[in-house]
Design a protein around this motif. Structure first.
Motif, PDB file in Angstrom:
ATOM      1  N   ARG A  97       0.830  -1.207   0.000  1.00 40.21           N
ATOM      2  CA  ARG A  97       0.000   0.000   0.000  1.00 40.21           C
ATOM      3  C   ARG A  97       0.865   1.258   0.000  1.00 40.21           C
ATOM      4  NH1 ARG A  97      -1.622   2.187   4.629  1.00 40.21           N
ATOM      5  NH2 ARG A  97      -1.503   0.173   5.712  1.00 40.21           N
ATOM      6  N   ASN A 108       1.127  -4.532  -5.329  1.00 40.15           N
ATOM      7  CA  ASN A 108       0.006  -3.739  -4.843  1.00 40.15           C
ATOM      8  C   ASN A 108      -0.764  -4.543  -3.795  1.00 40.15           C
ATOM      9  OD1 ASN A 108      -2.043  -5.413  -6.340  1.00 40.15           O
ATOM     10  ND2 ASN A 108      -0.972  -4.535  -8.104  1.00 40.15           N
ATOM     11  N   GLU A 126       2.426   1.612  -3.490  1.00 37.84           N
ATOM     12  CA  GLU A 126       1.466   2.085  -4.492  1.00 37.84           C
ATOM     13  C   GLU A 126       1.166   3.574  -4.307  1.00 37.84           C
ATOM     14  OE1 GLU A 126      -2.340  -0.072  -6.388  1.00 37.84           O
ATOM     15  OE2 GLU A 126      -2.647   0.592  -4.324  1.00 37.84           O
TER      16      GLU A 126
END
Length: 396
Positions: free
Chosen positions: A205, A283, A208
């Motif tokens: 996270r 991701n 990304e």
């Protein structure tokens, strides 16, 4: 027939045939190896020998010779069986009382105490059979005709033939309740899915969102991101076990505040374990698919549904690398058996060493990520320089 040919071509055109063949073979290999032991041989037994006689030593040797029993400890002084069973070093304790040899020579009956830890019922079936076989053999070793020929009365002969009376007591889970095994396993599996999935996605996270570089500059930030999930997990565990005690009647002897310590250690272990597994995912969606890597080994190898002692020896060692193994160790010892925290200092030490190892792995991953970023930045600086050289030659 046309439909059959179309489906057959579709099947053989991709990797479906390989998947159909390979996956069942792999599953059969893995599960066949994991469950190849359908009973526990050499179950660890503690013997408290208060007789200190030649016969008591011979009896201990016969117990150890049984294929179902491994006498792992012989104690010469009286000791509470709970002290020996808290940490799962033994699955049962056998008491040989003082006067054992004298009573056998006199033809008097001797009561032998046999305390069995029944938290994990599958772990004690074989040791019960082994001890019963040895005692039965001992009682049948003397022939009544020979004893009568020696002038002994019928009552003395009966006493000699059943001189050892095994008095068995099932501890902690006498009713074989599934609360201590399956239900607790399901609760922990649910927590692995929730807490593990949340921790799996932390690094992907951040990557990304373009925030990973900032987190890598100070690895403590990654550690602090784990703590909220661990704290919520601890609260959830305490509430869940409280409900199991009140609604399901589950045995729970530990203090709730004491249980916070092992729960917190476990949730930290699980969170860092999940973070390591999800680290390289591009991701959060791809990281979430890796949760099976945590759930499946934990469900099979941690002792949630069957004893770790039933596993092959290499897997018994590997099971100690799984966070759920330590969670169940602390739950059974503290909550179900009623042990105090002081009895589990060695186990806490091992769990903390495992946690330190996971932190070391996280730090190595941080260093690797930093190195990759530096290499990318250097290559990015070299490309403009290389591109400017032809432009200068043209101007000349």
């Amino acid at each position: 027939m046309k439909a059959f040919i179309e489906e057959w071509k579709l099947l053989i055109s991709g990797k479906s045939v390989i998947v159909f063949i390979v996956v069942p073979i792999l599953m059969a290999t893995v599960f066949g190896y994991v469950f190849k032991n359908n009973q526990i041989n050499e179950a660890p037994l503690a013997v408290v020998d208060l007789d200190h006689s030649k016969y008591s030593r011979e009896l201990v040797g016969k117990l150890d010779a049984s294929q179902y029993i491994s006498v792992e400890g012989v104690f010469d002084n009286d000791i509470d069986p709970n002290m020996l069973l808290y940490n799962e070093r033994y699955v049962a304790v056998l008491y040989l009382p003082a006067g054992l040899e004298q009573n056998r020579l006199k033809g008097a009956q001797t009561n032998i105490g046999f305390y069995v830890d029944n938290i994990v019922t599958g772990a004690v079936g074989s040791i019960r059979s082994g001890v019963s076989e040895v005692i039965t053999t001992e009682n049948a070793a003397v022939y009544s005709g020979t004893l009568k020929a020696m002038g002994l009365s019928d009552s003395a002969v009966a006493g000699m033939m059943t001189s050892l009376n095994l008095q068995q007591r099932t501890l902690y889970n006498p009713t074989n309740s599934t609360m201590t095994t399956s239900v607790v396993g399901f609760v922990n599996t649910a927590m692995i899915s929730l807490l593990g999935s949340a921790s799996l996605t932390i690094v992907p996270r951040l990557r990304e969102a373009g925030q990973l570089g900032e987190a890598l500059a100070n690895p403590l930030q990654l550690v602090l991101r784990i703590v909220p999930y661990s704290l919520v997990g601890c609260v959830s565990f305490i509430l869940s076990f409280g409900i199991l005690k009140q609604v399901g009647g589950m045995r729970f002897e530990a203090n709730a505040f004491e249980m916070f310590i092992p729960f917190f250690i476990y949730t930290l272990l699980l969170s860092f374990f999940a973070m390591i597994i999800g680290w390289t995912a591009a991701n959060p969606a791809k990281a979430g698919k890796r949760s099976i890597i945590i759930i499946l080994p934990s469900f099979l190898l941690s002792g949630a549904n069957f004893p770790v002692l039933m596993l092959p020896e290499p897997l018994q060692f590997f099971s100690k690398l799984l966070p759920l193994f330590w969670q169940l160790e602390f739950i059974r010892g503290l909550a179900f058996r009623g042990g105090s925290l002081k009895y589990f200092i060695p186990e806490f030490g091992e769990a903390i060493l495992l946690l330190a190892g996971m932190l070391a792995v996280v730090y190595l991953l941080v260093l690797k990520e930093r190195r990759a970023e530096r290499n990318m930045s250097r290559s990015g600086e070299e490309e403009p320089v290389a591109a400017s050289a032809p432009a200068q030659s043209v101007s000349l």
